[in-house]
Enzyme design. Structure first.
Site, PDB file in Angstrom:
ATOM      1  N   GLU A 127     -10.199   9.440   4.602  1.00 26.61           N
ATOM      2  CA  GLU A 127     -10.264   7.997   4.334  1.00 26.61           C
ATOM      3  C   GLU A 127     -11.113   7.664   3.113  1.00 26.61           C
ATOM      4  O   GLU A 127     -10.907   6.642   2.465  1.00 26.61           O
ATOM      5  CB  GLU A 127     -10.802   7.228   5.545  1.00 26.61           C
ATOM      6  CG  GLU A 127      -9.868   7.158   6.729  1.00 26.61           C
ATOM      7  CD  GLU A 127      -8.673   6.223   6.517  1.00 26.61           C
ATOM      8  OE1 GLU A 127      -8.514   5.689   5.400  1.00 26.61           O
ATOM      9  OE2 GLU A 127      -7.886   6.050   7.468  1.00 26.61           O
ATOM     10  N   GLU A 160       0.855  -1.196   0.000  1.00 27.92           N
ATOM     11  CA  GLU A 160       0.000   0.000   0.000  1.00 27.92           C
ATOM     12  C   GLU A 160       0.880   1.231   0.000  1.00 27.92           C
ATOM     13  O   GLU A 160       1.859   1.301   0.749  1.00 27.92           O
ATOM     14  CB  GLU A 160      -0.908   0.073   1.242  1.00 27.92           C
ATOM     15  CG  GLU A 160      -1.988  -0.966   1.296  1.00 27.92           C
ATOM     16  CD  GLU A 160      -2.853  -0.863   2.568  1.00 27.92           C
ATOM     17  OE1 GLU A 160      -3.048   0.263   3.086  1.00 27.92           O
ATOM     18  OE2 GLU A 160      -3.316  -1.908   3.027  1.00 27.92           O
ATOM     19  N   LYS A 189     -16.042   3.972   3.924  1.00 30.42           N
ATOM     20  CA  LYS A 189     -14.948   4.151   4.879  1.00 30.42           C
ATOM     21  C   LYS A 189     -15.268   5.352   5.768  1.00 30.42           C
ATOM     22  O   LYS A 189     -16.223   6.090   5.525  1.00 30.42           O
ATOM     23  CB  LYS A 189     -13.625   4.359   4.134  1.00 30.42           C
ATOM     24  CG  LYS A 189     -13.280   3.155   3.236  1.00 30.42           C
ATOM     25  CD  LYS A 189     -11.852   3.169   2.795  1.00 30.42           C
ATOM     26  CE  LYS A 189     -10.945   2.696   3.922  1.00 30.42           C
ATOM     27  NZ  LYS A 189      -9.548   2.523   3.464  1.00 30.42           N
ATOM     28  N   GLU A 209     -13.824   5.137  -1.730  1.00 31.72           N
ATOM     29  CA  GLU A 209     -14.738   4.176  -1.105  1.00 31.72           C
ATOM     30  C   GLU A 209     -15.618   4.889  -0.072  1.00 31.72           C
ATOM     31  O   GLU A 209     -15.129   5.373   0.945  1.00 31.72           O
ATOM     32  CB  GLU A 209     -13.932   3.036  -0.468  1.00 31.72           C
ATOM     33  CG  GLU A 209     -13.227   2.178  -1.519  1.00 31.72           C
ATOM     34  CD  GLU A 209     -12.242   1.181  -0.912  1.00 31.72           C
ATOM     35  OE1 GLU A 209     -12.688   0.267  -0.201  1.00 31.72           O
ATOM     36  OE2 GLU A 209     -11.026   1.346  -1.145  1.00 31.72           O
TER      37      GLU A 209
END
Ligand SMILES: *[C@@H]1O[C@H](CO)[C@@H](O)[C@H](O)[C@H]1NC(C)=O
Length: 341
Positions: A320, A260, A315, A312
């Site tokens: 985030e 990541e 999240k 997303e």
């Protein structure tokens, strides 16, 4: 006669050139280097078949999944993409203690997709907490044994966070804080498996102490000198702190894959901006694909998975939700060049 030999010489040189060109093209097409994290904490992203087609259309040839999601794996069958597949943290203790559970985990999640899915690595947990770390090596061993029992060889590893280091500055001070990391590293070294690490200059960046250019790969001169090693970017410094930590527990031969890395485009003042995210991720890709390596490991490629493919929405509210390179409708948040020169 002589003429004939010369012809043969030129023909073979010509063929060699073609073969070299084909190899280069295969590499340039992403066989080494850059992948993306395909997270599923969203209720508005396209179905897996569309996502796989989208990845291929963008020339992204590596993908990391956090769970053995069967719909996603089914969509990946025959795609040719390299896949890092995750084991949920909640399964690790049982995988460590129950060989039959490990065997069925492989039989249910991985075996049905061989050889149609290119499994690159199995990540036994993501950022496992220090309290649970003792279960990781036995879980890796059981999954490895289960794979070997059905004659498959897929590297088995675990994805750690930088907080597993008690120190990372300067890079040469890098050392693991948990005694259990030594077991993990011994297993990886014995099998020639890589260590997976989530490396975020975003979290290491603090405008009070760190120049933005150092985080963004745009510093022209050395910012941190550490013995013989000069660092122009924070990413290399973080990766090398992991290499130092590996060496201190006998993992000199263990390679690091960055599972990541990324930069959010919103949700944190003037740090998480589209401009910074675009600069960071494009420079990260160019750095990785240059195969320059790090000061401590020059010339060694650092396979890296960008976090993340999509924004997303499920999240936590704030930055985030803004790690994505793409909005859920597949429009790019900012231009990203996956094949820089
Ligand atoms: C995709 O979503 C983004 C963000 O919501 C929006 O700005 C953009 O206009 C959308 N693109 C299309 C083609 O609908």
């Amino acid at each position: 006669m002589e003429l004939h030999k010369i012809d043969q010489y030129w023909i073979s040189l010509f063929l060699t050139a073609i073969i070299l060109t084909i190899n280069q093209t295969a590499k340039g097409a992403g066989a080494e280097g850059i992948g993306v994290n395909y997270g599923l904490l969203a209720d508005n992203i396209p179905p897996p078949e569309s996502v796989v087609a989208f990845l291929k259309s963008k020339n992204i040839q590596k993908v990391r999944l956090f769970d053995p999601n069967q719909n996603v794996l089914t969509a990946l069958r025959g795609s040719g993409l390299d896949v890092v597949i995750g084991v949920g943290n909640e399964d690790i203790e049982r995988l460590a203690n129950d060989m039959s559970f490990a065997a069925s985990w492989i039989m249910n999640n991985v075996a049905p997709h061989i050889p149609n899915v290119n499994f690159k690595c199995i990540a036994v947990g993501n950022e496992v907490s220090p309290d649970s770390l003792l279960h990781v090596t036995p879980a890796m061993k059981n999954l490895d044994a289960a794979l070997k029992a059905i004659n498959h060889a897929i590297p088995v590893s675990t994805a750690i966070e930088m907080r597993m280091l008690s120190s990372s500055y300067p890079p040469s001070s890098g050392a693991f804080s948990s005694q259990f990391m030594a077991d993990i590293v011994a297993f990886l070294a014995a099998n020639s498996y890589p260590l997976l690490a989530n490396v975020y200059p975003y979290y290491g960046y603090d405008p009070k102490y760190v120049r933005l250019e150092y985080a963004m790969f745009t510093a022209r001169e050395v910012v941190v000198q550490d013995g013989p090693y000069g660092y122009k970017n924070l990413f290399d410094a973080m990766v090398d702190s992991l290499y130092w930590a590996l060496e201190k527990v006998g993992g000199n031969t263990v390679k690091i894959i960055v599972t990541e890395c990324g930069w959010p485009s919103a949700g944190n003042g003037d740090i998480a901006t589209i401009e910074n995210a675009r600069t960071f991720n494009n420079n990260l890709i160019a750095h990785v694909l240059s195969n320059s390596g790090t000061p401590k490991r020059p010339g060694q490629n650092i396979e890296t998975y960008i976090f993340a493919l999509f924004n997303e929405d499920l999240k936590a509210v704030g930055f985030e939700q803004h790690w994505g390179l793409f909005y859920p409708n597949t429009t790019e948040v900012y231009p990203v060049n996956f094949s820089p020169q």
